[in-house]
Structure formats: structure tokens, C-alpha cells
Design an enzyme around this catalytic site. Structure first.
Site, mmCIF file in Angstrom:
data_model
loop_
_atom_site.group_PDB
_atom_site.id
_atom_site.type_symbol
_atom_site.label_atom_id
_atom_site.label_comp_id
_atom_site.label_asym_id
_atom_site.label_seq_id
_atom_site.Cartn_x
_atom_site.Cartn_y
_atom_site.Cartn_z
ATOM 1 N N ASP A 131 -7.618 2.079 2.599
ATOM 2 C CA ASP A 131 -6.195 2.380 2.573
ATOM 3 C C ASP A 131 -5.654 1.866 1.235
ATOM 4 O O ASP A 131 -5.485 0.661 1.050
ATOM 5 C CB ASP A 131 -5.493 1.699 3.749
ATOM 6 N N HIS A 151 -2.474 -2.103 8.041
ATOM 7 C CA HIS A 151 -1.207 -1.518 8.488
ATOM 8 C C HIS A 151 -1.458 -0.787 9.811
ATOM 9 O O HIS A 151 -2.572 -0.320 10.058
ATOM 10 C CB HIS A 151 -0.791 -0.529 7.391
ATOM 11 N N GLN A 173 -1.042 0.622 -1.115
ATOM 12 C CA GLN A 173 -0.385 -0.397 -1.956
ATOM 13 C C GLN A 173 -1.167 -0.642 -3.244
ATOM 14 O O GLN A 173 -0.879 -1.603 -3.968
ATOM 15 C CB GLN A 173 -0.229 -1.716 -1.188
ATOM 16 N N CYS A 187 4.899 -3.463 9.865
ATOM 17 C CA CYS A 187 3.886 -2.605 10.494
ATOM 18 C C CYS A 187 2.516 -3.264 10.483
ATOM 19 O O CYS A 187 1.492 -2.604 10.312
ATOM 20 C CB CYS A 187 3.804 -1.232 9.834
ATOM 21 N N LYS A 220 5.059 5.930 -2.514
ATOM 22 C CA LYS A 220 4.923 4.529 -2.924
ATOM 23 C C LYS A 220 4.426 4.421 -4.363
ATOM 24 O O LYS A 220 4.128 3.327 -4.840
ATOM 25 C CB LYS A 220 3.953 3.803 -1.985
#
Ligand SMILES: Cc1ncc(COP(=O)(O)O)c(C=O)c1O
Lengths: 424, 144
Positions: A212, A136, A215, A378, A238
């Protein structure tokens, strides 16, 4: 013209009804406000369960005070809740101690914190930073900043349209590499990277690994110790929590060695006119009055996930995602990106519809109460490397059901009719 | 106008006016419009001589709304004096902001009136105004 066959639809309707009951879409007040809503945009931000909304409301109604400041009861209570929140996050992600958890605004701020503190203080001219192309923008732009300020080189590891790293890409991680950054689950392709392998590869060359997990948290079980991650970041919004609260996990030894990020109140020990000594980790990285109701909401979100069971959430999302890939792949005018049918993928499917720009499709679906994401998500460098202008993305979570995938497919046929490709 | 009927109408018009998408060798003004959030990327080319828009065309890629709005705009301003094109751009952008136009002003916008409903679709306003902003910028540097 393709239209779903009747018995199929009926059996899915039955499935969807039980699904809806079992997962309690009723836990999510947004579906009371919008009974027809089909929300397929969890990956952008999740809807919030009543438990989260109530916990924040209760905090603001009964306990609101300034944390870490003042001796009155409300301030003490706010401080207590904030500290419990840190312990709860540490336990939730398997950190070895609460001090390894730093609260931030979101994943983006957490990544910037790492870049500005760890990055600028350890990366030197001639060093290399290696980033997965699936990242991202929030996990790319900060490393561009570090590279340009330090004179380091930024390198990318490329993937196939299915999201697999191309042969030899991991070999870009060498003894010159100081830092390796990648998403656990790509928000654009849905591929789940072998992050244990990447972390081990980074460590074999003496580099640190930045994961990261925006998600991943709330979709997959997370254990930072088992992973041996150096840094791992995610956003509360999220994972059923509120916006404005995110988490930076960092190994204690790394955090201990890092200079402050933002400066001001709460992150200090002593302030003289011309100099300051800084607070210990993690307060050193939490300047200013903190987002206590955000932490309270995040705690309720973690409780919700634990109550639902991460295995059950994950199995359900996998089932919907597999079904979506199957249904979409059957349509001759749809191209599905990311892992092939039958392979593991995150709780999302990216696709393109021939002859219809993703934004037009998203508007037409929105008019039918179906919320999807359209655009570059993104991830412009990834899209450019794969030659994709823009794509559509449907993402799933505990409150979705397979019947909504059927509605999406019917929506695609509808859009194709409007665009003059199908008749009837 | 509903979203579906807006699209139905746009698709029809767009098919009719695909002739505006090409390179214009005589262009005196070239203005690229880019919408970084959604990736629309259209370039307006104008051939202006003696205060008249002699010809216009565009190239690039984008959604149906951005391309149809651009193409319909080109049909509208072709062969018009620069001063008149400026007024059209001004009125069109006012319309998208939800301001009331007079009957006369509405008539002047002709086919571009279908985009009036964009004033109630904030997510798509940027698509419908991309070409018109290119026109405004180009004309601003032009003597009438
Ligand atoms: C993989 C990934 N990383 C990082 C982010 C950034 O999250 P936020 O905008 O909450 O900081 C997102 C979401 O937009 C994402 O999907």
C-alpha cells in the site's frame, strides 16, 4: 509557561518566507482562496496545484469525449489521453510495461480488486494471509473478507509504539502464507517500513506481496521493478491529483491469471446472450466509462512532482517533519507517536495532547485556520494494539514550511489555555 | 458563539458537572452511544420509575463536547417526568438542526442552549447529540 523565544521565531519567519517562495505556495490556488490557511492534512488529501486544475479544466473544455467508444474526434482524443496516462504512470513507478497499470477509483478499490480477484481465486482453506498491524482499514477489511470466504487464517505482524516490528513478527510469514500486505509508510505512525525486506521475505516463502503505497507516492521515489513488488496501490488525490482516480500496479503474470472484478462495458471482447469473453489485461479490470479527466489530472500531478523533483520534495518534508518532532517533543504535555527523534519518518507526525481530546484540539486549531486530522486514522486495529484511543496528526508536503509548525505549537498552547491548563 | 468561548464555557460547566460520570446501580435503562468516526463511546444509564427519571449518569470516554452535552442533559432531565424529557430531547435535536425554538422552549433547555452554535459546526454535531440520542432511544421504549 513555554513560549517560543523571539530570535528563534524571527529566524523561522525568514526561513518560512523563502520556503514559501521557493516551493511556490502560489502554485496552489487554495491558498489564494484562504490566505491564512495552514494546511497540515496532506496525508488525508493533498491540495491541488494550478497545473492540475488547469489540465482538467482544459480537457473538459477542449477534448471531452467517451474513451474507447465511437469514432468521432473527441472520443479518439479522450482515448489517446487515457492511454498516454497509463504509459506515464508506468514510467513514473518503473513498471516494465503500461499493461501492468490498472486505473481504479482509489487505493481502496485497488486493494479490493486484488482481494476479490487474486485473493478469492488463489487463497484456499488452511492458507494464511499475513498483514502488518500498521495497515489502513482498506488493507485489512478486504483480507478479512478473503479469509472468511476461503477459510484461510488472517495473522497480524505487530509493532512497537515507534512503529518497528516486534522481534519475531516477520516469522509469521511461513510456507503456509499466500499473501503478505503492508503499508510502505504508515498513515497513522509515520513509520517507513523496510518493504524490500518484507517483499523478499514473502517471496522466500512463495507468497505474493501487496504494497500500500498511498502515503509513499509523491513523497519517495518509487520503482516497482527494483522493489520486485507483486502488487502496489495508490490514490491520485494524495499526490496532488484529483479524487476518483487511483492505481493498481500488478506484475503482468499475476494480472494475466486473474478473473475480472467488475463486469460490463469496455472490459469485454465478445458478449453473447449467455456468455462473454473478456478483454485482455488491463482493460479486463476497467469496466464502464473511465475517469479520463481524472487521468488527465493525475498526469499533471506527476508532471508537477517531476518538475519539483522527488528528492527535493522528500528532503523538504523530512526537514519539516524532523522540526515538528523536535518542537512537539519539547512540550511536556505532548506525547509524540512513531519513530523517535532523529529517525527517518514519513511526512507526518502523530501526537496526543494531555487533557485534550484530539477532536476538541482539531476544532480549536481549525478555528485558528490550522487544519489537522484527529481520530483513529482508519487504523483501529493498530490503535487498539498500542492502547491509543485517538490521536492528532499533522502531515506535510511541498507547500508547507517550518513556520507552520511554530503556528501549530502556538495553537497547542492556546488550546491548553482554553482548557484551563495554562494561564496568561 | 465562537469556538473558543464555546469551549471555555463547556470546560467550566463540565468541571462543575463531572458528578454525572459514574455507574448507576439502580439503572433501569442502559443505552450505549458510539460514534465510530471519532471514537466517542458513552453509555447513558437511566433510573426510571412511575414515569419519572429518578436518576441518571453516564460512563465512557469521548471529547469535551460529547461529555459536556451528556452531562448537561443529565442535569436537565433528572427528576423530570418522562414526557417532559421527551419534549426536551425533541427540542434540543431541533435546535441542533438549526430550527427556531420559542422563548419558552429555549428557557426549558437552560444550560443546554450553549450547544446552539453546533448547528453551524457540522463536524461536531454528532458529538453534541450523542447523549441526547441515547436518551431518545431509552425513552421511546418507556411508558410515560
Ligand atoms: C496508508 C493508506 N492506505 C490507504 C488509504 C486509502 O486511500 P483512499 O481512501 O484514497 O482509497 C489511505 C488514505 O486514507 C492511506 O493513508
Amino acid at each position: 509557561m513555554v513560549s517560543s523565544n523571539l530570535t528563534d521565531t524571527q529566524s523561522h519567519d525568514r526561513l518560512s518566507t523563502t520556503d514559501r517562495d521557493r516551493t511556490g505556495q502560489t502554485d496552489f490556488p487554495i491558498f489564494t482562496s484562504h490566505p491564512e490557511l495552514i494546511y497540515l492534512d496532506h496525508a488525508a488529501t493533498s491540495q491541488k496545484p494550478k497545473q492540475v486544475i488547469d489540465a482538467m479544466s482544459r480537457y473538459l473544455t477542449e477534448s471531452n469525449g467517451s474513451p474507447h467508444r465511437g469514432a468521432h474526434k473527441l472520443s479518439v482524443e479522450a482515448t489517446r489521453l487515457y492511454d498516454i496516462g497509463r504509459k506515464k504512470v508506468a514510467a513514473f513507478i518503473g513498471a516494465s510495461r503500461p499493461e501492468e497499470v490498472v486505473f481504479t477509483k482509489n487505493a481502496t478499490e485497488a486493494l479490493n480488486l486484488i482481494a476479490y480477484t487474486y485473493g478469492l481465486s488463489t487463497v484456499k482453506a488452511g492458507d494464511e494471509i499475513v498483514v502488518a498491524i500498521t495497515s489502513h482499514h482498506s488493507n485489512i477489511v478486504p483480507w478479512q473478507m478473503v479469509a472468511s470466504r476461503t477459510g484461510a487464517t488472517l495473522k497480524f505482524m505487530y509493532v512497537s509504539p515507534e512503529g518497528d516490528f516486534l522481534p519475531g513478527e516477520w516469522d509469521k510469514i511461513t510456507d503456509q502464507t499466500k499473501l503478505v500486505a503492508f503499508p510502505w509508510v504508515s498513515n497513522s505512525l509515520g513509520v517507513i517500513h523496510d518493504i524490500s525486506g518484507l517483499i523478499a521475505k514473502a517471496h522466500a516463502h512463495g507468497a505474493v506481496a501487496v504494497v500500500d503505497a498511498a502515503q509513499a507516492v509523491g513523497h519517495l521515489p518509487v520503482d516497482v521493478c527494483a522493489l520486485d513488488a507483486d502488487f502496489l496501490v495508490f490514490s491520485g488525490h494524495k499526490m496532488y491529483g484529483p479524487t476518483g482516480i487511483g492505481v493498481l500496479y500488478g506484475k503482468h503474470a499475476h494480472l494475466e491469471a486473474m478473473p475480472p472484478f467488475l463486469t460490463g462495458g469496455d472490459m469485454i471482447e465478445y458478449v453473447e446472450e449467455q456468455s462473454t469473453t473478456f478483454a485482455a489485461v488491463p482493460e479486463r479490470f476497467e469496466a464502464g466509462t473511465q475517469h479520463v479527466e481524472g487521468v488527465v489530472g493525475l498526469m499533471a500531478a506527476m508532471d508537477f512532482i517531476e518538475h519539483m523533483g522527488i528528492t527535493r520534495i522528500s528532503e523538504k518534508e523530512q526537514r519539516i517533519a524532523r522540526y515538528a518532532v523536535k518542537r512537539l517533543s519539547e512540550l511536556p504535555f505532548v506525547r509524540v507517536y512513531g519513530p523517535r527523534e532523529g529517525h527517518d519518518r514519513g511526512a507526518l507526525v502523530a501526537f496526543e495532547v494531555e487533557g485534550i481530546h484530539p477532536h476538541d484540539l482539531a476544532s480549536i486549531l481549525d478555528d485558528r485556520g490550522i487544519a489537522i486530522r484527529a481520530g483513529h486514522h482508519c487504523t483501529q486495529p493498530l490503535m487498539k494494539s498500542l492502547g491509543i484511543m485517538a490521536s492528532c496528526r499533522a502531515s506535510f508536503s511541498i507547500y508547507n514550511h517550518v513556520g507552520e509548525v511554530d503556528a501549530l505549537v502556538e495553537g497547542l498552547h492556546h488550546a491548553r489555555r482554553i482548557f484551563g491548563y495554562e494561564h496568561g | 458563539m465562537s469556538m473558543d468561548s464555546l469551549y471555555t464555557e463547556l470546560i467550566m460547566m463540565h468541571n462543575r458537572s463531572g458528578h454525572n460520570k459514574h455507574v448507576l446501580p439502580e439503572a433501569t435503562h442502559i443505552e450505549r452511544g458510539h460514534n465510530p468516526n471519532c471514537g466517542d463511546d458513552l453509555t447513558l444509564q437511566l433510573w426510571i420509575e412511575e414515569g419519572i427519571v429518578k436518576d441518571a449518569a453516564y460512563v465512557g470516554h469521548g471529547c469535551a463536547i460529547s461529555q459536556a452535552a451528556m452531562s448537561i442533559m443529565i442535569d436537565l432531565v433528572k427528576e423530570k417526568p418522562v414526557a417532559e424529557a421527551k419534549v426536551l430531547a425533541h427540542d434540543y435535536l431541533r435546535m441542533i438542526r438549526g430550527e427556531q425554538l420559542t422563548e419558552e422552549q429555549r428557557d426549558a433547555l437552560a444550560d443546554a442552549i450553549v450547544f446552539e452554535s453546533l448547528s453551524k459546526m457540522p463536524a461536531r454535531v454528532k458529538c453534541g447529540t450523542l447523549g441526547w440520542h441515547c436518551l431518545e432511544v431509552s425513552l421511546a421504549e418507556t411508558a410515560e
